[in-house]
Design a protein around this motif. Structure first.
Motif, PDB file in Angstrom:
ATOM      1  N   THR A  17       0.882  -1.153   0.000  1.00 10.01           N
ATOM      2  CA  THR A  17       0.000   0.000   0.000  1.00 10.01           C
ATOM      3  C   THR A  17       0.920   1.202   0.000  1.00 10.01           C
ATOM      4  O   THR A  17       1.642   1.445   0.969  1.00 10.01           O
ATOM      5  CB  THR A  17      -0.914   0.004   1.241  1.00 10.01           C
ATOM      6  N   LEU A  18       0.950   1.917  -1.109  1.00 10.03           N
ATOM      7  CA  LEU A  18       1.917   2.994  -1.288  1.00 10.03           C
ATOM      8  C   LEU A  18       1.411   4.312  -0.770  1.00 10.03           C
ATOM      9  O   LEU A  18       0.241   4.648  -0.909  1.00 10.03           O
ATOM     10  CB  LEU A  18       2.260   3.150  -2.771  1.00 10.03           C
ATOM     11  N   ARG A  19       2.331   5.044  -0.193  1.00 15.59           N
ATOM     12  CA  ARG A  19       2.076   6.430   0.187  1.00 15.59           C
ATOM     13  C   ARG A  19       2.720   7.281  -0.889  1.00 15.59           C
ATOM     14  O   ARG A  19       3.943   7.287  -1.039  1.00 15.59           O
ATOM     15  CB  ARG A  19       2.700   6.711   1.548  1.00 15.59           C
ATOM     16  N   VAL A  20       1.925   7.950  -1.677  1.00 15.59           N
ATOM     17  CA  VAL A  20       2.467   8.790  -2.747  1.00 15.59           C
ATOM     18  C   VAL A  20       2.895  10.111  -2.102  1.00 15.59           C
ATOM     19  O   VAL A  20       2.090  10.884  -1.625  1.00 15.59           O
ATOM     20  CB  VAL A  20       1.435   9.036  -3.866  1.00 15.59           C
ATOM     21  N   ASP A  21       4.202  10.297  -2.084  1.00 16.12           N
ATOM     22  CA  ASP A  21       4.789  11.425  -1.384  1.00 16.12           C
ATOM     23  C   ASP A  21       6.054  11.824  -2.131  1.00 16.12           C
ATOM     24  O   ASP A  21       6.805  10.973  -2.582  1.00 16.12           O
ATOM     25  CB  ASP A  21       5.118  10.981   0.047  1.00 16.12           C
ATOM     26  N   ASN A  22       6.313  13.076  -2.258  1.00 13.22           N
ATOM     27  CA  ASN A  22       7.507  13.530  -2.981  1.00 13.22           C
ATOM     28  C   ASN A  22       8.802  13.082  -2.328  1.00 13.22           C
ATOM     29  O   ASN A  22       9.850  13.116  -2.948  1.00 13.22           O
ATOM     30  CB  ASN A  22       7.497  15.055  -3.110  1.00 13.22           C
ATOM     31  N   ASN A  23       8.771  12.677  -1.087  1.00 15.41           N
ATOM     32  CA  ASN A  23       9.992  12.314  -0.369  1.00 15.41           C
ATOM     33  C   ASN A  23      10.173  10.814  -0.203  1.00 15.41           C
ATOM     34  O   ASN A  23      11.074  10.385   0.504  1.00 15.41           O
ATOM     35  CB  ASN A  23       9.998  12.979   1.008  1.00 15.41           C
ATOM     36  N   VAL A  24       9.330  10.007  -0.822  1.00 18.89           N
ATOM     37  CA  VAL A  24       9.392   8.561  -0.631  1.00 18.89           C
ATOM     38  C   VAL A  24       9.697   7.875  -1.957  1.00 18.89           C
ATOM     39  O   VAL A  24       9.041   8.124  -2.959  1.00 18.89           O
ATOM     40  CB  VAL A  24       8.066   8.011  -0.060  1.00 18.89           C
ATOM     41  N   THR A  25      10.723   7.015  -1.942  1.00 14.64           N
ATOM     42  CA  THR A  25      11.049   6.184  -3.097  1.00 14.64           C
ATOM     43  C   THR A  25      11.006   4.737  -2.653  1.00 14.64           C
ATOM     44  O   THR A  25      11.620   4.365  -1.652  1.00 14.64           O
ATOM     45  CB  THR A  25      12.458   6.505  -3.638  1.00 14.64           C
ATOM     46  N   TYR A  26      10.269   3.916  -3.370  1.00 15.06           N
ATOM     47  CA  TYR A  26      10.205   2.485  -3.105  1.00 15.06           C
ATOM     48  C   TYR A  26      11.110   1.789  -4.116  1.00 15.06           C
ATOM     49  O   TYR A  26      11.093   2.120  -5.295  1.00 15.06           O
ATOM     50  CB  TYR A  26       8.774   1.966  -3.268  1.00 15.06           C
ATOM     51  N   LYS A  27      11.902   0.816  -3.652  1.00 17.22           N
ATOM     52  CA  LYS A  27      12.789   0.062  -4.528  1.00 17.22           C
ATOM     53  C   LYS A  27      12.436  -1.411  -4.407  1.00 17.22           C
ATOM     54  O   LYS A  27      12.277  -1.920  -3.313  1.00 17.22           O
ATOM     55  CB  LYS A  27      14.253   0.291  -4.139  1.00 17.22           C
ATOM     56  N   TYR A  28      12.350  -2.079  -5.556  1.00 19.41           N
ATOM     57  CA  TYR A  28      11.980  -3.494  -5.566  1.00 19.41           C
ATOM     58  C   TYR A  28      13.148  -4.320  -6.114  1.00 19.41           C
ATOM     59  O   TYR A  28      13.612  -4.081  -7.222  1.00 19.41           O
ATOM     60  CB  TYR A  28      10.722  -3.730  -6.409  1.00 19.41           C
ATOM     61  N   TYR A  29      13.591  -5.289  -5.305  1.00 27.35           N
ATOM     62  CA  TYR A  29      14.705  -6.162  -5.662  1.00 27.35           C
ATOM     63  C   TYR A  29      14.261  -7.615  -5.616  1.00 27.35           C
ATOM     64  O   TYR A  29      13.364  -7.981  -4.849  1.00 27.35           O
ATOM     65  CB  TYR A  29      15.854  -6.032  -4.654  1.00 27.35           C
ATOM     66  N   VAL A  30      14.940  -8.440  -6.402  1.00 27.79           N
ATOM     67  CA  VAL A  30      14.817  -9.901  -6.305  1.00 27.79           C
ATOM     68  C   VAL A  30      16.204 -10.405  -5.958  1.00 27.79           C
ATOM     69  O   VAL A  30      17.195  -9.998  -6.567  1.00 27.79           O
ATOM     70  CB  VAL A  30      14.333 -10.510  -7.640  1.00 27.79           C
ATOM     71  N   TYR A  31      16.282 -11.295  -4.961  1.00 19.20           N
ATOM     72  CA  TYR A  31      17.564 -11.802  -4.490  1.00 19.20           C
ATOM     73  C   TYR A  31      17.618 -13.319  -4.644  1.00 19.20           C
ATOM     74  O   TYR A  31      16.680 -14.018  -4.284  1.00 19.20           O
ATOM     75  CB  TYR A  31      17.774 -11.409  -3.029  1.00 19.20           C
ATOM     76  N   ASP A  32      18.721 -13.812  -5.170  1.00 18.15           N
ATOM     77  CA  ASP A  32      18.960 -15.253  -5.335  1.00 18.15           C
ATOM     78  C   ASP A  32      19.646 -15.771  -4.080  1.00 18.15           C
ATOM     79  O   ASP A  32      20.863 -15.716  -3.951  1.00 18.15           O
ATOM     80  CB  ASP A  32      19.832 -15.482  -6.572  1.00 18.15           C
ATOM     81  N   TYR A  33      18.861 -16.272  -3.132  1.00 13.75           N
ATOM     82  CA  TYR A  33      19.409 -16.773  -1.875  1.00 13.75           C
ATOM     83  C   TYR A  33      20.215 -18.052  -2.071  1.00 13.75           C
ATOM     84  O   TYR A  33      21.174 -18.305  -1.354  1.00 13.75           O
ATOM     85  CB  TYR A  33      18.297 -17.010  -0.852  1.00 13.75           C
ATOM     86  N   THR A  34      19.855 -18.849  -3.049  1.00 15.38           N
ATOM     87  CA  THR A  34      20.564 -20.114  -3.283  1.00 15.38           C
ATOM     88  C   THR A  34      22.020 -19.869  -3.632  1.00 15.38           C
ATOM     89  O   THR A  34      22.912 -20.574  -3.171  1.00 15.38           O
ATOM     90  CB  THR A  34      19.886 -20.905  -4.416  1.00 15.38           C
TER      91      THR A  34
END
Length: 91
Positions: A17-34
């Protein structure tokens, strides 16, 4: 994370649930734990990993990892001011 598949090939789901705000950046990563300890691994780039982004209106973006890349962390996208910005970097 709504669903974390640790024994096969997904799917995995995350709900934000995103808060649209000029000071907020969301970053999405996928990590290979194996293969997380191996910077020379190409396993994730050959996995055909895919990220689909949905809103209340349905699917709005799709990202697929490119082959022939070394690394175990895929920086897929960022959300800034409500806009999805492709990053698509593996390291």
């Amino acid at each position: 994370m709504d669903r974390d598949d640790t024994s096969s090939y997904g799917p995995e789901t995350v709900t934000l649930t995103l808060r649209v705000d000029n000071n907020v950046t969301y970053k999405y990563y996928v990590y290979d734990y194996t293969n997380g300890g191996s910077s020379s691994s190409m396993a994730m780039s050959f996995s055909e990993a895919k990220v689909e982004v949905y809103s209340s209106k349905g699917k709005i973006k799709e990202f697929t990892i490119a082959p022939n890349q070394y690394g175990t962390r895929w920086n897929v996208f960022e959300i800034m001011n409500g806009n999805i910005i492709s990053v698509d970097e593996v390291n």
